[in-house]
Design an enzyme around this catalytic site. Sequence first.
Site, PDB file in Angstrom:
ATOM      1  N   ALA A  74      19.481  49.359  61.387  1.00  0.00           N
ATOM      2  CA  ALA A  74      18.189  49.213  62.058  1.00  0.00           C
ATOM      3  C   ALA A  74      18.148  49.979  63.378  1.00  0.00           C
ATOM      4  O   ALA A  74      17.106  50.507  63.759  1.00  0.00           O
ATOM      5  CB  ALA A  74      17.860  47.742  62.283  1.00  0.00           C
ATOM      6  N   ASN A 154      14.978  38.281  67.636  1.00  0.00           N
ATOM      7  CA  ASN A 154      16.351  37.958  67.235  1.00  0.00           C
ATOM      8  C   ASN A 154      16.969  36.817  68.047  1.00  0.00           C
ATOM      9  O   ASN A 154      17.940  36.222  67.618  1.00  0.00           O
ATOM     10  CB  ASN A 154      17.228  39.210  67.323  1.00  0.00           C
ATOM     11  CG  ASN A 154      17.005  39.999  68.583  1.00  0.00           C
ATOM     12  OD1 ASN A 154      15.898  40.488  68.838  1.00  0.00           O
ATOM     13  ND2 ASN A 154      18.019  40.121  69.400  1.00  0.00           N
ATOM     14  N   ALA A 203      20.647  46.042  56.366  1.00  0.00           N
ATOM     15  CA  ALA A 203      21.256  45.305  55.242  1.00  0.00           C
ATOM     16  C   ALA A 203      22.104  44.123  55.709  1.00  0.00           C
ATOM     17  O   ALA A 203      22.109  43.071  55.079  1.00  0.00           O
ATOM     18  CB  ALA A 203      22.108  46.258  54.400  1.00  0.00           C
ATOM     19  N   THR A 243      24.930  62.945  54.025  1.00  0.00           N
ATOM     20  CA  THR A 243      25.226  62.322  52.731  1.00  0.00           C
ATOM     21  C   THR A 243      25.018  60.817  52.848  1.00  0.00           C
ATOM     22  O   THR A 243      25.530  60.190  53.770  1.00  0.00           O
ATOM     23  CB  THR A 243      26.679  62.630  52.328  1.00  0.00           C
ATOM     24  OG1 THR A 243      26.804  64.050  52.222  1.00  0.00           O
ATOM     25  CG2 THR A 243      27.038  61.978  51.007  1.00  0.00           C
ATOM     26  N   CYS A 329      24.700  42.325  71.006  1.00  0.00           N
ATOM     27  CA  CYS A 329      24.953  43.562  71.728  1.00  0.00           C
ATOM     28  C   CYS A 329      25.121  43.316  73.209  1.00  0.00           C
ATOM     29  O   CYS A 329      25.757  44.087  73.904  1.00  0.00           O
ATOM     30  CB  CYS A 329      23.801  44.538  71.508  1.00  0.00           C
ATOM     31  SG  CYS A 329      23.153  44.467  69.851  1.00  0.00           S
TER      32      CYS A 329
HETATM   33  C1  LIG Z   1      20.337  43.477  64.349  1.00  0.00           C
HETATM   34  C2  LIG Z   1      19.064  44.023  64.853  1.00  0.00           C
HETATM   35  C3  LIG Z   1      18.915  45.390  65.088  1.00  0.00           C
HETATM   36  C4  LIG Z   1      20.051  46.361  64.919  1.00  0.00           C
HETATM   37  O1  LIG Z   1      20.418  46.492  63.578  1.00  0.00           O
HETATM   38  P1  LIG Z   1      21.748  47.284  63.175  1.00  0.00           P
HETATM   39  O2  LIG Z   1      21.615  47.465  61.708  1.00  0.00           O
HETATM   40  O3  LIG Z   1      22.870  46.375  63.547  1.00  0.00           O
HETATM   41  O4  LIG Z   1      21.758  48.564  63.911  1.00  0.00           O
HETATM   42  C5  LIG Z   1      17.688  45.842  65.543  1.00  0.00           C
HETATM   43  N1  LIG Z   1      16.670  44.992  65.740  1.00  0.00           N
HETATM   44  C6  LIG Z   1      16.777  43.677  65.533  1.00  0.00           C
HETATM   45  C7  LIG Z   1      15.603  42.793  65.772  1.00  0.00           C
HETATM   46  C8  LIG Z   1      17.983  43.150  65.093  1.00  0.00           C
HETATM   47  O5  LIG Z   1      18.082  41.840  64.913  1.00  0.00           O
END
Ligand SMILES: *Cc1c(COP(=O)(O)O)cnc(C)c1O
Length: 389
Positions: A74, A154, A203, A243, A329
Amino acid sequence: MVQLPIYLDNNATTQCDERVLQEMLPYFTKLYGNAASRTHSPGWLVEEAVENARTKIAELINASAKEIVFTSGATESVNLAIKGVYEMYVSKGNHIITCAVEHKAVLDTCKHLEKIGADITYLPVNSDGTINIDELENHIRPTTILIAIMYANNETGVIHPIQQIAAIARKHAVLFFSDAAQAAGKIPVDVMKDDVSLLSLSAHKIYGPKGVGVLYVRRKDPRARITAQMDGGGHENNMRSGTINVPGIVGFGKACELCMHEMNDEAERLVALRNKLQQELLKLENVGINGNIQHRLPHVTNLSFKGINSGRMITALNKSIAVSSGSACTSALVEPSYVLKAMGLDDATANASLRFGLGRFTTPMEIDYAIMVISEYLKTVKSNLPAFI
Ligand SMILES: *Cc1c(COP(=O)(O)O)cnc(C)c1O
């Protein structure tokens, strides 16, 4: 017996579902072709698996397979969406509206763009973590090219009014990107009904593998256009070279299929468990909920334990329960959550807060156990006041 520590940090990441893993395994060994190799059967076989996965992921969010761009997660999807739109439309305008409680992937991408000339509005949030929809509309100007508001937060699980935001975006012919990493697979997300232009998914938040994500890019009515942020072989319709992660993508497809079938039952089960945890903890003194409880993800609750230092509590209990005080993070820092601070919590209350994220593998016994250890901890700490906090 329960296995310790009890994992209640499913917003940070989830355990890969065994069914997902099994689907992925052949693509590490027997089926190792490069999906971009068009000249031989090892390539074709893998390409077919990737296209199947693409279709399943598209189905989860009611998109067309052609609108799915694979990324590394993400974070990359967010970067591609916001930077990609900015570069593509900067001659039309340089203004982006986002909000104060976005994930760092969004906020830091916006900060980066500010340094190269973007004008960013960071919408404030109400004390329950919701945005003010009229205020959003008032900020739109002729130079506004994008609204970037997450689907669900989140840290608090608060769900934003996506369809209302989309209606405003459409009225003013502005693109709308939503980070749905926490929402997709947990609650119904429908890119047609929700009318979003771009949407990011990950994922590993939905019982799939880490390191694979998706950006949905709307193809018509109206088409969202982005510039690639990774140059190379022109993979993914020239939007993301490199890839692709075949086993990861196959796993992501399976994870989406499972969510499609199990999401409703799972949400019902998790709401009951989450509510039980919340109700029992609220019976204790000085415990409060952070965030709007009507518009909230089914598996999340963010609680403040006034007078307690949540960092110390997490450490003291980390053999029993795995929880966090905020996003993965930033939780290594002792700083109070910027999400809770944006909701108007003072430093002490923000530093007294814990995020509970339940998941597919959370059991009723685990919730009972968590209630017990937290209650006992609070009792011990309070009986030792003021020396302990
Ligand atoms: C976990 C998360 C992300 C980051 O996703 P990654 O696949 O770990 O890079 C971004 N936005 C939100 C709201 C998340 O919960």
